[in-house]
Design an enzyme around this catalytic site. Structure first.
Site, PDB file in Angstrom:
ATOM      1  N   ASP A   1       8.549  75.843  13.025  1.00  0.00           N
ATOM      2  CA  ASP A   1       9.842  75.143  12.989  1.00  0.00           C
ATOM      3  C   ASP A   1      10.874  75.971  13.759  1.00  0.00           C
ATOM      4  O   ASP A   1      10.743  77.187  13.857  1.00  0.00           O
ATOM      5  CB  ASP A   1      10.312  74.938  11.537  1.00  0.00           C
ATOM      6  CG  ASP A   1      11.309  73.774  11.410  1.00  0.00           C
ATOM      7  OD1 ASP A   1      10.960  72.768  10.766  1.00  0.00           O
ATOM      8  OD2 ASP A   1      12.433  73.857  11.969  1.00  0.00           O
TER       9      ASP A   1
ATOM     10  N   LYS B   1       5.341  61.813  11.948  1.00  0.00           N
ATOM     11  CA  LYS B   1       6.483  60.933  11.713  1.00  0.00           C
ATOM     12  C   LYS B   1       6.856  60.250  13.026  1.00  0.00           C
ATOM     13  O   LYS B   1       6.772  60.862  14.091  1.00  0.00           O
ATOM     14  CB  LYS B   1       7.654  61.815  11.260  1.00  0.00           C
ATOM     15  CG  LYS B   1       8.932  61.046  10.919  1.00  0.00           C
ATOM     16  CD  LYS B   1      10.159  61.910  11.055  1.00  0.00           C
ATOM     17  CE  LYS B   1      10.377  62.926   9.981  1.00  0.00           C
ATOM     18  NZ  LYS B   1      10.680  62.398   8.665  1.00  0.00           N
TER      19      LYS B   1
HETATM   20  C1  LIG Z   1      12.310  66.353   7.984  1.00  0.00           C
HETATM   21  S1  LIG Z   1      12.323  68.068   8.345  1.00  0.00           S
HETATM   22  C2  LIG Z   1      10.699  68.549   7.883  1.00  0.00           C
HETATM   23  C3  LIG Z   1      10.469  68.704   6.394  1.00  0.00           C
HETATM   24  C4  LIG Z   1       9.151  69.414   6.115  1.00  0.00           C
HETATM   25  N1  LIG Z   1       8.016  68.611   6.490  1.00  0.00           N
HETATM   26  C5  LIG Z   1       8.994  69.769   4.667  1.00  0.00           C
HETATM   27  O1  LIG Z   1       8.136  69.193   4.032  1.00  0.00           O
HETATM   28  O2  LIG Z   1       9.713  70.644   4.187  1.00  0.00           O
HETATM   29  C6  LIG Z   1      12.221  68.063  10.094  1.00  0.00           C
HETATM   30  C7  LIG Z   1      12.098  69.429  10.708  1.00  0.00           C
HETATM   31  O3  LIG Z   1      11.763  69.293  12.109  1.00  0.00           O
HETATM   32  C8  LIG Z   1      12.238  70.457  12.747  1.00  0.00           C
HETATM   33  N2  LIG Z   1      12.209  70.306  14.213  1.00  0.00           N
HETATM   34  C9  LIG Z   1      12.928  69.428  14.946  1.00  0.00           C
HETATM   35  N3  LIG Z   1      12.684  69.602  16.254  1.00  0.00           N
HETATM   36  C10 LIG Z   1      11.762  70.607  16.356  1.00  0.00           C
HETATM   37  C11 LIG Z   1      11.114  71.246  17.463  1.00  0.00           C
HETATM   38  N4  LIG Z   1      11.358  70.879  18.719  1.00  0.00           N
HETATM   39  N5  LIG Z   1      10.236  72.251  17.206  1.00  0.00           N
HETATM   40  C12 LIG Z   1       9.999  72.631  15.918  1.00  0.00           C
HETATM   41  N6  LIG Z   1      10.595  72.069  14.834  1.00  0.00           N
HETATM   42  C13 LIG Z   1      11.466  71.061  15.043  1.00  0.00           C
HETATM   43  C14 LIG Z   1      13.630  70.626  12.157  1.00  0.00           C
HETATM   44  O4  LIG Z   1      14.123  71.933  12.342  1.00  0.00           O
HETATM   45  C15 LIG Z   1      13.393  70.261  10.686  1.00  0.00           C
HETATM   46  O5  LIG Z   1      13.220  71.394   9.885  1.00  0.00           O
END
Ligand SMILES: C[S@@+](CC[C@H](N)C(=O)[O-])C[C@H]1O[C@@H](n2cnc3c(N)ncnc32)[C@H](O)[C@@H]1O
Length: 208
Positions: free
Chosen positions: A82, A162
């Site tokens: 992340d 997702k």
């Molecule tokens: C909905 S949250 C995920 C929740 C996680 N699955 C959990 O169960 O705790 C979405 C996550 O995607 C991450 N994210 C978004 N763009 C990203 C990227 N380009 N590379 C890595 N992580 C990313 C965000 O930082 C965020 O923490």
């Protein structure tokens, strides 16, 4: 009170109830967020996390999917990634980096060394307030990952991510169908009904 106002109020109440129900359950069970139940439901439906799975978890923070995976995987390796920090979880390696950075892809390849069974992604682009733009940006992450998955997963690998039912949904679906033999969509109960969020489940890479 006007009928339209009454309907809006009752919908807001239902959304709050739905959130609270999974929020309370996640606190009771020690999960870091209610997102845990989405992965539990997805895995109950498709049964893709096995004891010996080598699993890549993208968009992992705060870590509830990694917590679920950590309980199920006993003989395999788990790598969570992340751009935000994630507190440690037993049996889970974590890298704080951007999936879109080519160096991250090299790190993933180095970590699994050709032995990757499952990719799960809950990556969501930061919200801008423009729902349509947010959906496009998250679906771009999903499309990039579908392409990457076809290069790093084993032929019988599983890909779960997702995505949003936005204007580019069909494009992402067609991309997945061009690379995988089976492509399904599933919206977990724990995903808010009014959200356009859904999950794509792909299995068995086509030999092109
Ligand atoms: C909905 S949250 C995920 C929740 C996680 N699955 C959990 O169960 O705790 C979405 C996550 O995607 C991450 N994210 C978004 N763009 C990203 C990227 N380009 N590379 C890595 N992580 C990313 C965000 O930082 C965020 O923490």
């Amino acid at each position: 009170m006007k009928k339209s106002k009454r309907v809006k109020k009752s919908n807001t109440w239902k959304i709050k109830q739905h959130r609270d129900q999974f929020f309370k359950k996640s606190k009771t069970l020690g999960y870091r967020s209610r997102a845990a139940f989405k992965l539990i439901e997805l895995n109950n439906r498709y049964k893709f996390i096995k004891r010996n799975s080598n699993l890549l978890d993208l968009g992992s923070s705060p870590g509830s999917w990694a917590q679920v995976a950590s309980k199920l995987v006993k003989g395999g390796k788990i790598l969570s990634i992340d751009i935000k920090e994630m507190k440690p979880i037993p049996n889970v390696s974590f890298l704080k980096c951007d999936f879109m950075d080519p160096k991250t892809k090299d790190k993933i390849i180095f970590f699994f060394k050709g032995n990757l069974d499952v990719i799960i992604s809950d990556m969501a682009a930061d919200t801008t307030g423009n729902r349509s733009l947010d959906s496009i940006r998250t679906n771009q992450l999903c499309a990039e990952l579908i392409n990457f998955s076809s290069k790093v997963l084993k032929q019988k690998g599983i890909f779960v991510s997702k995505l949003f039912m936005g204007e580019d949904f069909i494009e992402v679906k067609n991309l997945a169908k061009s690379l995988y033999k089976k492509v399904n969509f599933f919206k977990p109960e724990s995903s808010r009904k009014e959200s356009k969020e859904t999950y794509i489940h792909c299995e068995i890479l086509k030999t092109l």
